[in-house]
Design an enzyme around this catalytic site. Structure first.
Site, PDB file in Angstrom:
ATOM      1  N   LYS A  48      25.414  -3.635  31.546  1.00  0.00           N
ATOM      2  CA  LYS A  48      24.226  -3.400  30.722  1.00  0.00           C
ATOM      3  C   LYS A  48      23.459  -2.199  31.281  1.00  0.00           C
ATOM      4  O   LYS A  48      23.280  -2.082  32.504  1.00  0.00           O
ATOM      5  CB  LYS A  48      23.321  -4.641  30.742  1.00  0.00           C
ATOM      6  CG  LYS A  48      21.940  -4.448  30.109  1.00  0.00           C
ATOM      7  CD  LYS A  48      21.990  -4.216  28.610  1.00  0.00           C
ATOM      8  CE  LYS A  48      20.633  -3.836  28.026  1.00  0.00           C
ATOM      9  NZ  LYS A  48      20.726  -3.429  26.603  1.00  0.00           N
ATOM     10  N   SER A  49      23.012  -1.321  30.407  1.00  0.00           N
ATOM     11  CA  SER A  49      22.275  -0.143  30.874  1.00  0.00           C
ATOM     12  C   SER A  49      21.112  -0.579  31.754  1.00  0.00           C
ATOM     13  O   SER A  49      20.339  -1.463  31.382  1.00  0.00           O
ATOM     14  CB  SER A  49      21.743   0.653  29.687  1.00  0.00           C
ATOM     15  OG  SER A  49      22.801   1.145  28.891  1.00  0.00           O
ATOM     16  N   ASN A  72      19.647  -4.720  16.275  1.00  0.00           N
ATOM     17  CA  ASN A  72      19.044  -5.182  17.525  1.00  0.00           C
ATOM     18  C   ASN A  72      17.910  -4.266  17.948  1.00  0.00           C
ATOM     19  O   ASN A  72      17.913  -3.061  17.669  1.00  0.00           O
ATOM     20  CB  ASN A  72      20.088  -5.254  18.655  1.00  0.00           C
ATOM     21  CG  ASN A  72      20.235  -3.952  19.414  1.00  0.00           C
ATOM     22  OD1 ASN A  72      19.463  -3.658  20.336  1.00  0.00           O
ATOM     23  ND2 ASN A  72      21.215  -3.135  19.015  1.00  0.00           N
ATOM     24  N   ASN A 130      23.055   6.777  29.635  1.00  0.00           N
ATOM     25  CA  ASN A 130      22.734   6.426  28.249  1.00  0.00           C
ATOM     26  C   ASN A 130      21.547   7.257  27.776  1.00  0.00           C
ATOM     27  O   ASN A 130      20.413   7.009  28.189  1.00  0.00           O
ATOM     28  CB  ASN A 130      22.433   4.923  28.189  1.00  0.00           C
ATOM     29  CG  ASN A 130      22.111   4.421  26.793  1.00  0.00           C
ATOM     30  OD1 ASN A 130      22.013   5.214  25.859  1.00  0.00           O
ATOM     31  ND2 ASN A 130      21.943   3.122  26.659  1.00  0.00           N
ATOM     32  N   CYS A 133      19.210   5.152  23.850  1.00  0.00           N
ATOM     33  CA  CYS A 133      18.605   3.857  23.532  1.00  0.00           C
ATOM     34  C   CYS A 133      17.548   4.047  22.454  1.00  0.00           C
ATOM     35  O   CYS A 133      16.597   4.805  22.642  1.00  0.00           O
ATOM     36  CB  CYS A 133      17.962   3.202  24.747  1.00  0.00           C
ATOM     37  SG  CYS A 133      17.113   1.674  24.267  1.00  0.00           S
TER      38      CYS A 133
END
Ligand code: RRO
Length: 314
Positions: A48-49, A72, A130, A133
């Protein structure tokens, strides 16, 4: 006729038995969940980031299944950078190199701090920054600000010499692929991962006449079948523009072997399953990999390289 194909992939000498991994965010927040992925037939696991500090994420309900996918707005719930760095280092000591450490700092400075800590650690595996997001209120997706992407890469590569990949948002204009590829091609990136969820979609509940998730007044990232054509286009567009040394991870709309085949045909080296991994759990990896192998055998392909990037136009 041969009934098996070789599904192995290697990226910068890091080996994966098959190309099918989980996508960051789904069933990969705790070490128990990560252990379950590694114990399955998945080709590898993505964490998970992480942010520097642990986060609870957004208020619930923050994820909802939809007829053709999901929406989400999790808001980066995670146990903090140290938790995930420790995990991937311990896996490396145990002989598992098929991991990706995902980081998503809330600022450029926070991302650089985490990259410095990785550089100073014993971790030698893949790192996924990432930049996409969509769900932290008040924060833009860095991946849509090309100057910011250029700045962070310029700063990162003054000190970072590990295997760095970028998780990118979807792009929708061909000029964006030209502009961003020109920037990315200046750096020794290991890979790009396309796509993150399509940001800031909205779903409606007919009965209640409300949105279906609570954070951000119902706006959230869209995944699943809805996004596969966008994912394929992003993989294809980047494969046609990026240096061959920059590999591609395809994410978006994968729930079958056919989906994996299509991603690889468009140019993906590895693929990741997000939305569909949620309800199906770890058995999805064996099912999807078996389906891929069946397609390859039927077509006479012995390895992924036989068809990777070989999409034909008409
Ligand atoms: O945690 C999230 O809300 C989230 C993240 Br960090 C991301 O990269 N993509 C997404 O759909 N949700």
């Amino acid at each position: 006729m041969d009934t098996t194909s070789n599904l192995q992939v290697s990226i910068n000498d890091i080996n994966f038995n098959n190309p099918v991994l989980n996508a960051a965010g789904v069933r990969c927040q705790s070490t128990t969940e990560l252990d379950a992925i590694l114990a399955s037939t998945a080709g590898g696991a993505v964490t998970k980031s992480a942010t520097l500090q642990p986060r609870n994420g957004n208020e619930t309900p923050r994820m909802q299944s939809l007829p053709f996918g999901s929406i989400n707005s999790m808001g980066l719930p995670n146990y903090g950078f140290d938790y995930y760095l420790d995990y991937v280092i311990n896996q490396q000591i145990a002989g598992n190199q098929n991991l990706i450490l995902s980081i998503a700092g809330l600022s450029i400075a926070e991302n650089l701090t985490m990259l410095r800590q990785i550089q100073a650690s014993d971790y030698q595996g893949l790192v996924e920054l990432n930049l996409s997001c969509p769900n932290v209120a008040g924060k833009s997706q860095v991946g849509y600000d090309f100057e910011a992407v250029a700045d962070i890469l310029a700063a990162a590569f003054t000190f970072f010499d590990g295997h760095l990949g970028l998780k990118l948002p979807p792009y929708f204009d061909l000029n964006q692929f030209d502009e961003l590829s020109a920037i990315l091609n200046q750096y020794p990136l290991t890979y790009v991962n396309s796509i993150n969820s399509i940001g800031n979609g909205l779903a409606v509940d007919l009965d209640t006449e409300t949105v279906v998730i609570k954070p951000k007044a119902g706006f959230g990232g869209i995944g699943g079948d809805y996004v596969k054509p966008t994912a394929l286009a992003n993989i294809r567009a980047f494969r046609l523009r990026l240096n061959p040394a920059i590999k591609i991870i395809g994410t978006g709309g994968i729930s079958s072997g056919q989906d994996v085949f299509e991603h690889i045909l468009c140019g993906a080296d590895l693929v990741q399953i997000g939305t569909a991994f949620g309800p199906e759990g770890t058995p999805i990896f064996e099912r999807v990999t078996d389906e891929l192998e069946t397609i390859m055998v039927a077509k006479g392909y012995r390895s992924l390289a036989d068809f990777r990037g070989k999409l034909k136009i008409i």
